[in-house]
Design an enzyme around this catalytic site. Structure first.
Site, PDB file in Angstrom:
ATOM      1  N   THR A 123      -8.137   3.359  12.719  1.00 12.79           N
ATOM      2  CA  THR A 123      -8.469   4.152  13.903  1.00 12.79           C
ATOM      3  C   THR A 123      -9.891   3.895  14.392  1.00 12.79           C
ATOM      4  O   THR A 123     -10.135   3.848  15.603  1.00 12.79           O
ATOM      5  CB  THR A 123      -8.288   5.649  13.601  1.00 12.79           C
ATOM      6  N   LYS A 164       0.855  -1.187   0.000  1.00 12.10           N
ATOM      7  CA  LYS A 164       0.000   0.000   0.000  1.00 12.10           C
ATOM      8  C   LYS A 164       0.891   1.236   0.000  1.00 12.10           C
ATOM      9  O   LYS A 164       1.690   1.439   0.908  1.00 12.10           O
ATOM     10  CB  LYS A 164      -0.915   0.019   1.217  1.00 12.10           C
TER      11      LYS A 164
END
EC number: 2.8.1.10
Length: 268
Positions: free
Chosen positions: A210, A100
């Site tokens: 998160t 990524k």
């Protein structure tokens, strides 16, 4: 089974989960298990996967034999740093090519530097990496990254870690209409409904960290996200009813209803 393909490999889970910000590796593993995620992201600059001998190794808890690792360049602010980081990841993971890419342009907002991202993507694709790329929700940039040869386009829903959800569904819809490789929402998801909305738009998956790790109960939130992804995908496959402004439609058919006859009405 409803699956999707990234870089030639098929996956049944459309939830991709980050491994940072948990209290310890044990909680990380429990959250991953609850989420059902098969692809997990690893920040090479922040997580030990063998580069720091003597420290706890994430790979002991989340072995590559069970999960597809997605090394990422979190914390990189130049194309050169991002490329260097992913070359290191490939060495540490015995030639692992799926990565990524993210190149950040601002330390406060963590908004992507799309010019540096494009520069890094060109180098990495040329070197044989299979690049899943974090970018803005600009459809033109998304198309350029696809043309370079990226394996998946990962537009933000809102700023990294903000939990603000999908702020611009219209841009995401344009990207979905134009891009042929998988489109995975990355950044900004705050709760289960945000993930469901992304899937209802037609996204191939959602990457989050998160929203799960900073929940009061991360493991329970991971489970909620799993269900939201599945529900949103099913809703997209089912095809929602069209929206009708100022037009009411009864939920039951009116034909054949029992009505008062004129004779009975006259006798009342």
């Amino acid at each position: 089974m409803d699956t999707f393909v990234i870089a030639g490999k098929s996956y049944s889970s459309r939830l991709l989960l980050g491994t940072g910000k948990y209290k310890d590796f044990a909680e990380t593993r429990m959250a991953v298990d609850a989420s059902g995620a098969q692809i997990i992201t690893v920040a090479i600059r922040r997580t030990n996967i063998g580069q720091n001998s003597g420290e706890p190794n994430l790979l002991d808890v989340l072995p590559p034999s069970q999960f597809t690792l997605l090394p990422n360049t979190a914390g990189c602010y130049t194309a050169a740093d991002a490329v260097r980081t992913l070359r290191l990841a490939r060495e540490l993971l015995d030639g692992h090519a799926l990565v990524k890419l993210e190149v950040l342009g601002d330390q406060k907002t963590l908004f992507p530097d799309v010019i540096a991202t494009i520069d890094a993507a060109k180098i990495l694709v040329k070197e044989g990496f299979q690049v899943m790329v974090y970018t803005s929700d600009d459809p033109i940039v998304a198309r350029q990254l696809e043309d370079i040869g990226c394996a998946a386009i990962m537009p933000l829903a809102s700023l990294i870690g903000s939990g603000m959800g999908i702020l611009n569904p219209w841009n995401l819809q344009i990207i979905l209409d134009k891009i042929k490789v998988p489109v995975i929402v990355d950044a900004g998801v705050g709760t289960a409904s945000d993930a469901a909305i992304a899937m209802e738009l037609g996204c191939d998956g959602v990457l989050m960290n998160t929203a799960v790790a900073n929940a009061r109960n991360p493991v329970l939130m991971a489970s909620a996200m799993r269900k939201a992804i599945e529900a949103g995908r099913e809703a997209w496959l089912a095809g929602r009813m069209p929206k009708k402004i100022y037009q009411a439609t009864p939920s039951s058919p009116s034909e054949g209803m029992i009505t008062q006859s004129p004779h009975s009405a006259a006798n009342n």
